[in-house]
Design an enzyme around this catalytic site. Structure first.
Site, PDB file in Angstrom:
ATOM      1  N   VAL A 114       0.827  -1.204   0.000  1.00 42.46           N
ATOM      2  CA  VAL A 114       0.000   0.000   0.000  1.00 42.46           C
ATOM      3  C   VAL A 114       0.865   1.259   0.000  1.00 42.46           C
ATOM      4  O   VAL A 114       0.579   2.226  -0.718  1.00 42.46           O
ATOM      5  CB  VAL A 114      -0.979   0.005   1.199  1.00 42.46           C
ATOM      6  CG1 VAL A 114      -1.742   1.322   1.274  1.00 42.46           C
ATOM      7  CG2 VAL A 114      -1.954  -1.166   1.089  1.00 42.46           C
TER       8      VAL A 114
ATOM      9  N   ALA B 109      -6.665  19.922  -4.923  1.00 41.90           N
ATOM     10  CA  ALA B 109      -6.489  20.260  -3.501  1.00 41.90           C
ATOM     11  C   ALA B 109      -6.098  21.713  -3.296  1.00 41.90           C
ATOM     12  O   ALA B 109      -6.250  22.252  -2.204  1.00 41.90           O
ATOM     13  CB  ALA B 109      -5.431  19.353  -2.876  1.00 41.90           C
TER      14      ALA B 109
ATOM     15  N   ALA C 182       9.084   5.516   6.852  1.00 39.95           N
ATOM     16  CA  ALA C 182       9.710   4.675   7.872  1.00 39.95           C
ATOM     17  C   ALA C 182       9.495   3.208   7.522  1.00 39.95           C
ATOM     18  O   ALA C 182       8.369   2.786   7.273  1.00 39.95           O
ATOM     19  CB  ALA C 182       9.120   4.975   9.245  1.00 39.95           C
TER      20      ALA C 182
ATOM     21  N   ARG D 243      10.972  -0.993   8.365  1.00 43.28           N
ATOM     22  CA  ARG D 243      11.810  -1.848   9.212  1.00 43.28           C
ATOM     23  C   ARG D 243      13.088  -2.232   8.471  1.00 43.28           C
ATOM     24  O   ARG D 243      14.162  -2.225   9.015  1.00 43.28           O
ATOM     25  CB  ARG D 243      11.034  -3.106   9.637  1.00 43.28           C
ATOM     26  CG  ARG D 243      10.417  -2.948  11.024  1.00 43.28           C
ATOM     27  CD  ARG D 243       9.502  -4.083  11.343  1.00 43.28           C
ATOM     28  NE  ARG D 243       8.463  -4.167  10.310  1.00 43.28           N
ATOM     29  CZ  ARG D 243       7.245  -4.693  10.494  1.00 43.28           C
ATOM     30  NH1 ARG D 243       6.936  -5.210  11.658  1.00 43.28           N
ATOM     31  NH2 ARG D 243       6.355  -4.724   9.535  1.00 43.28           N
TER      32      ARG D 243
ATOM     33  N   VAL E 228     -12.182   0.555   4.760  1.00 43.14           N
ATOM     34  CA  VAL E 228     -13.368  -0.206   4.372  1.00 43.14           C
ATOM     35  C   VAL E 228     -13.533  -0.173   2.852  1.00 43.14           C
ATOM     36  O   VAL E 228     -13.608   0.895   2.247  1.00 43.14           O
ATOM     37  CB  VAL E 228     -14.648   0.367   5.034  1.00 43.14           C
ATOM     38  CG1 VAL E 228     -15.862  -0.461   4.652  1.00 43.14           C
ATOM     39  CG2 VAL E 228     -14.494   0.415   6.552  1.00 43.14           C
TER      40      VAL E 228
ATOM     41  N   GLY F  90     -11.600  -0.656   0.363  1.00 45.89           N
ATOM     42  CA  GLY F  90     -10.503  -0.142  -0.458  1.00 45.89           C
ATOM     43  C   GLY F  90     -10.794   1.175  -1.139  1.00 45.89           C
ATOM     44  O   GLY F  90     -11.051   2.184  -0.476  1.00 45.89           O
TER      45      GLY F  90
ATOM     46  N   LYS G 242     -14.562  -4.467   9.121  1.00 45.19           N
ATOM     47  CA  LYS G 242     -15.115  -3.417   8.254  1.00 45.19           C
ATOM     48  C   LYS G 242     -16.587  -3.155   8.580  1.00 45.19           C
ATOM     49  O   LYS G 242     -17.028  -2.004   8.613  1.00 45.19           O
ATOM     50  CB  LYS G 242     -14.952  -3.826   6.785  1.00 45.19           C
ATOM     51  CG  LYS G 242     -13.482  -3.940   6.378  1.00 45.19           C
ATOM     52  CD  LYS G 242     -13.329  -4.698   5.064  1.00 45.19           C
ATOM     53  CE  LYS G 242     -11.880  -4.872   4.664  1.00 45.19           C
ATOM     54  NZ  LYS G 242     -11.718  -5.860   3.574  1.00 45.19           N
TER      55      LYS G 242
ATOM     56  N   GLY H  70      -5.755  -4.006  -2.947  1.00 46.62           N
ATOM     57  CA  GLY H  70      -4.754  -3.748  -3.964  1.00 46.62           C
ATOM     58  C   GLY H  70      -4.045  -2.432  -3.702  1.00 46.62           C
ATOM     59  O   GLY H  70      -4.591  -1.539  -3.054  1.00 46.62           O
TER      60      GLY H  70
END
Lengths: 438, 438
Positions: free
Chosen positions: B14, B33, B43, B45, B132, B134, B205, B304
């Site tokens: 994502v 916008a 960030a 790992r 919820v 996607g 959801k 997805g």
């Protein structure tokens, strides 16, 4: 906090729905909006009639001009319809610094540029969720929900009357005229159904969605419009045999290759397996194709007192939130900020690309199919499928159905003119556009 | 104006979609916008792995805690998943006064009350459109688009994995285990598919939609959850013969008569003519029934990288608008203002009302049907339809299918116990709930 005071222009069916919904769901709406919403007064041409429709609790006036200027009115709702008086009153409300909510697609499709410019200059909002697809929140979806996407195309069943007629024609095998009369009897079609059946109403809505999707001005004057009056039951039947349904679609599409936008309303074959092909009766549905999200579909009632009121009141709640907030950070009326609006042209219909369904009444002779397919090949139009009705014993003519792949409408027009001139083509060729919507 | 600076927590699929969409549609998004949106840092790992996934233009760090507190970060996007570390980081971002956008349904279904309370106290927004269905803007539709309505019920196909499996079971006549393996091979199901196939993901959801629809706190702990692992191909076939499809639905319903709310996930028969019955493969669809608008449906990809990013970025655009606006006039997180949240209880499954499909393997003897229908009548459960498979020559048992009208689940449980005890009922009775969704 004092409830928001609404001035309602018009006392017809939609006005009744707005009054009803605001009263019945008063507590629910206040819990969501954080502030009450009340109808302060309703302007009606016939006050006595309005009293009978709207009940005794509503304050009535016949002075529309005074109502839009009254200092205690926070927001004006326009549900009178038409483009003359409605335009004057909406502009007067804006000039008086009042936000406006309208369900009037014709007004915005024709005078939208003027109205949004006036609203921007005065710093007020204009809500118009109810103008497209009634209660389905399609404007909000396009303008906010799908804001991350580059929209590729929109295709919608956005006129309930015509979808009802087409559904009946298909399920009962009846012809257009018979079903139209039935629709008028049931109240699904007006006494003068021209706006609906000629595709004008759908074109108004498609025009508004086109502007929002692509960040262009509203350009109703460039829309290509073809209604359903000439559709024949035979073609609906043939389409079904081929796995297709015929729907009146409002379509707008970005065409990179032609640096323009397609904006058109016409009967369209769509694969029967698509969800939108199964939208029946007076229901509406809109498919939006965005580059990130893919295809999404929005379905619901596109007309009626309360579904329309649902959208009007949603706009009122948005306005309630906006009234105290910073105008520069509102959602732009047409999704894109006004100084970022593009000049992309709407393409003429000859430059539009679709596939086609053709039905030719032909002489049942050797070489007929060869002549026709030769003409298509000469115009670089390739064939997807051919269906030839078997002619009965002794019959000298038959029906030839051809599905083509995508082509320019201009090429198809040239090919059609040549095919029509063949002596073996015995009647005007029926031509319906086809979309895969994939 | 300086572009909004996003701190992205997580570097998975994502996150990749969010980076991709913000880069590719940069101009389009800014036009809408009114301000640019940029990923300031991500960030991860495993920074090396993230570099390979996200490309060379992105700034990477492995210090999640520092990123959520960095003064130059305007908004934090959480796409790491899980409910432990995600909860800590989201709360830390809120404590640092930063708006949060998350795609994490488990986090909100389980810790939503705590998170929304913290956000309210600190005056920051939490966006969760991606949590919820996607890319379908269903949260916006529920919270804003349908705000005029008293919502009666919501029913959704909100888990793509299970809908893919059910679609394959139906179209190919295969059993659950076979299709699950195929789904895993194709990447439609995880190696450990428990969350999906047991209905937990769908329940997360449904829980979120329930709170928004009815203005109640998120109450995952009271959801009734039944997955699809026990569904048999035979029942999908029988349902089809009766004109129904079986879908895993997340359902939430207002029950005036019981002063409560139903919240449940289970396989459900729905009439094959409903649009939602024709949602196939990994697609999602949600039907919302409101008192003014009637039934509306929202359809699209529920998972997805880019569909989810579409929702995340829509929330980022909303946050961009909110950052300079008045917090008191924002859209409330759960649609209703926090001081207007209701305490309506979620009903236990025994008090839920549905119709039922029953399949009984019975001895092919006189009086069997009479005994069974007697038990149903004793419990005041009325029968809608009965289908009895003709037994083959010499066969001593047969299948008896019964469709009931609506009844309380508690009554059905009692009747089922009695029917199961009959000596002529030869195997465990199959019971699937049925909804007309009309």
């Amino acid at each position: 906090m004092k409830p928001i005071q609404v001035g309602l222009l018009g006392a017809g069916v939609v006005a009744g729905g707005v009054v009803q919904v605001l009263q019945r769901n008063r507590a629910e709406i206040q819990r969501r909006a954080g502030r009450g919403i009340e109808v302060a007064a309703v302007a009606a041409r016939d006050v006595a009639k309005a009293r009978a429709t709207l009940g005794s609790e509503v304050v009535l006036t016949d002075d529309f001009d005074a109502l839009v200027r009254r200092p205690d009115i926070d927001v004006v709702v326009e549900v009178i319809g038409g483009t003359t008086r409605a335009r004057e009153l909406v502009l007067a409300a804006i000039a008086a610094g009042k936000p406006v909510v309208t369900a009037n697609k014709a007004l915005l499709a024709v005078h939208g540029t003027e109205i949004f410019a006036a609203a921007r200059e005065r710093g007020v909002a204009v809500g118009f969720e109810a103008a497209v697809a009634g209660g389905i929140p399609i404007i909000k979806a396009l303008r906010e929900g799908l804001t991350a996407n580059r929209i590729n195309w929109i295709a919608g069943i956005i006129n309930g009357t015509t979808n009802f007629i087409l559904s009946e024609m298909r399920s009962k095998g009846l012809d257009f005229g018979t079903v139209l009369k039935e629709a008028q009897r049931l109240g699904y079609a007006e006494t003068d159904p021209t706006f609906d059946i000629e595709g004008i109403d759908a074109a108004h809505k498609a025009t508004i969605m086109s502007a929002i999707a692509f960040g262009t001005p509203v350009q109703f004057e460039h829309a290509y419009i073809e209604g359903i009056t000439k559709l024949q039951a035979a073609d609906i039947r043939y389409a079904e045999q081929l796995g297709y349904r015929i729907k009146l679609l409002g379509i707008t599409k970005r065409r990179e290759d032609a640096q323009g936008i397609e904006l058109r309303v016409h009967p369209t074959l769509i694969p029967g397996t698509r969800l939108i092909a199964n939208v029946e009766g007076a229901m509406n549905a809109v498919v939006v194709q965005g580059d990130a999200v893919g295809s999404t579909l929005y379905y619901g009632k596109g007309a009626g007192a309360e579904p329309t009121a649902s959208a009007v009141v949603a706009d009122l709640v948005d306005v309630t939130r906006l009234i105290t907030a910073d105008p520069d950070h509102r959602v732009p009326h047409l999704a894109f900020h006004p100084d970022a609006v593009a000049a992309t042209p709407i393409l003429p219909i000859e430059q539009v690309v679709t596939a086609f369904y053709l039905r030719l009444q032909v002489a049942d002779k050797a070489g007929v199919l060869a002549n026709i397919t030769r003409i298509l090949a000469d115009h670089a139009i390739s064939i997807d499928a051919v269906l030839q009705r078997e002619s009965a014993e002794g019959e000298s003519q038959t029906d030839l159905i051809i599905l083509t792949h995508d082509t320019l409408e201009g090429k198809m027009n040239a090919a059609l003119a040549q095919m029509q001139a063949l002596p073996t083509v015995l009647a005007p060729i029926v031509r319906i556009r086809k979309e895969e919507l994939s």
